[in-house]
Write a protein that holds these residues in place. Sequence first.
Motif, short mmCIF file in Angstrom:
data_model
loop_
_atom_site.label_atom_id
_atom_site.label_comp_id
_atom_site.label_asym_id
_atom_site.label_seq_id
_atom_site.Cartn_x
_atom_site.Cartn_y
_atom_site.Cartn_z
N THR A 40 58.56 40.18 13.36
CA THR A 40 59.34 40.66 14.50
C THR A 40 60.50 39.72 14.80
O THR A 40 61.64 40.17 15.01
CB THR A 40 58.43 40.77 15.74
OG1 THR A 40 57.41 41.74 15.50
CG2 THR A 40 59.23 41.19 16.97
N LEU A 88 56.63 52.42 21.12
CA LEU A 88 55.58 52.97 21.98
C LEU A 88 54.92 54.18 21.32
O LEU A 88 53.69 54.31 21.31
CB LEU A 88 56.19 53.37 23.32
CG LEU A 88 55.21 53.85 24.40
CD1 LEU A 88 54.23 52.75 24.77
CD2 LEU A 88 55.97 54.32 25.64
N VAL A 91 52.74 52.97 18.31
CA VAL A 91 51.46 52.31 18.62
C VAL A 91 50.41 53.33 19.06
O VAL A 91 49.23 53.19 18.72
CB VAL A 91 51.67 51.22 19.70
CG1 VAL A 91 51.81 51.80 21.09
CG2 VAL A 91 50.52 50.21 19.67
N TYR A 113 55.20 48.26 11.91
CA TYR A 113 55.37 48.34 13.36
C TYR A 113 56.02 47.06 13.89
O TYR A 113 56.91 47.12 14.75
CB TYR A 113 54.01 48.54 14.02
CG TYR A 113 54.07 48.46 15.53
CD1 TYR A 113 54.54 49.53 16.29
CD2 TYR A 113 53.66 47.31 16.19
CE1 TYR A 113 54.61 49.45 17.68
CE2 TYR A 113 53.72 47.22 17.58
CZ TYR A 113 54.20 48.30 18.31
OH TYR A 113 54.28 48.21 19.67
N MET A 117 59.46 46.77 15.95
CA MET A 117 59.53 46.08 17.23
C MET A 117 60.66 45.05 17.21
O MET A 117 61.37 44.85 18.22
CB MET A 117 58.20 45.40 17.54
CG MET A 117 58.17 44.71 18.89
SD MET A 117 58.32 45.83 20.28
CE MET A 117 56.61 46.37 20.44
N LEU A 235 46.69 43.68 16.62
CA LEU A 235 47.69 44.50 17.30
C LEU A 235 47.61 44.32 18.81
O LEU A 235 48.63 44.16 19.49
CB LEU A 235 47.49 45.97 16.93
CG LEU A 235 48.37 46.97 17.69
CD1 LEU A 235 49.85 46.73 17.38
CD2 LEU A 235 47.98 48.41 17.34
N ASN A 236 46.39 44.32 19.34
CA ASN A 236 46.23 44.16 20.79
C ASN A 236 46.76 42.81 21.27
O ASN A 236 47.49 42.74 22.27
CB ASN A 236 44.76 44.30 21.18
CG ASN A 236 44.27 45.73 21.08
OD1 ASN A 236 45.03 46.67 21.29
ND2 ASN A 236 43.00 45.92 20.76
N TYR A 238 48.88 40.89 19.67
CA TYR A 238 50.33 40.89 19.41
C TYR A 238 51.08 41.53 20.57
O TYR A 238 52.08 40.98 21.06
CB TYR A 238 50.58 41.64 18.10
CG TYR A 238 52.03 42.00 17.83
CD1 TYR A 238 52.86 41.15 17.10
CD2 TYR A 238 52.56 43.21 18.29
CE1 TYR A 238 54.17 41.49 16.85
CE2 TYR A 238 53.88 43.55 18.04
CZ TYR A 238 54.69 42.69 17.32
OH TYR A 238 55.99 43.03 17.07
N LEU A 239 50.60 42.67 21.04
CA LEU A 239 51.25 43.34 22.16
C LEU A 239 51.16 42.51 23.44
O LEU A 239 52.12 42.46 24.23
CB LEU A 239 50.62 44.72 22.37
CG LEU A 239 50.93 45.76 21.30
CD1 LEU A 239 50.10 47.01 21.52
CD2 LEU A 239 52.41 46.11 21.29
N ASP A 240 50.02 41.85 23.65
CA ASP A 240 49.88 40.97 24.81
C ASP A 240 50.92 39.86 24.74
O ASP A 240 51.59 39.55 25.74
CB ASP A 240 48.48 40.35 24.87
CG ASP A 240 47.39 41.39 25.11
OD1 ASP A 240 47.71 42.47 25.64
OD2 ASP A 240 46.23 41.11 24.75
N ASN A 243 54.67 41.25 25.19
CA ASN A 243 54.95 41.64 26.57
C ASN A 243 54.99 40.44 27.50
O ASN A 243 55.85 40.36 28.39
CB ASN A 243 53.91 42.66 27.05
CG ASN A 243 54.19 44.06 26.52
OD1 ASN A 243 55.08 44.74 26.99
ND2 ASN A 243 53.41 44.47 25.53
#
Length: 256
Positions: A40, A88, A91, A113, A117, A235-236, A238-240, A243
């Motif tokens: 990313t 979005l 995911v 993904y 991103m 993934l979870n 990574y998103l945390d 964000n």
Amino acid sequence: MANYRTVNAGAGTRTAEIDQGLRAHMNKVYGTMSVGLVITGLAAWALANLSVTGTPTEYALGNGEYLTGLGYALYASPLKWLIMFAPLIMVFAFGAVINRLSAAAAQTYFYLYAALMGLSLSSIFLVFTGVSIAQTFFVTAGAFAGLSLWGYTTKKDISGWGSFLIMGVIGLIIASIVNIFLASSGLAFAISAIGVLIFAALTAYDTQRIKTDYISHAHAMDSEWLGKAAIMGALNLYLDFINLFMFLLQFLGNRE
């Protein structure tokens, strides 16, 4: 007595195997997440550099910089809406198709993904200084490490946080979409502050959930399930991280 010792020895062996497997599983989760973050970051930095030129064009940014044709397409044309919402959509699609994918295909999907991103986030290099982006990244990394470690080691059951936090994320998404049109600085500040709190809590919650899911399924030792579970866990987290980084950037970032 001999049978008692045999049973205890067997239970101890299984416990040791689970502990060793859990460490390997968490290493896979964190390793996959880290590779995604690198992809990313590199994609965002490379695209931002390709989008700006010192040669005058009709798209002036100020400070002697101008958007290239690629930059205009990414950040000023209607294509920007697709770029903004594509991660979005992707995911949610991942959650729907992962059961039909192999572990290797799921990992490839995750890396694609992460690259998408990077495309979506590349504009931060045009808005914030590189130094403040780097500083915010390291602050985020330190906070994430502490929160994830707490989630992994705490004896407190925080599974009850899940429903509340998901509702909070949905509220943030709706509020963020509304503020695209309102452009309210006060609402943006509130969204960022609440976002930091929600994704800090989600970091601890997701880490504990990854751990408990592994322990619950470790007896089956299904390598394909474990592989996909590691990808979903990565993934979870990574998103945390992403964000948490983006919301902290609103407070710590210095604008160009």
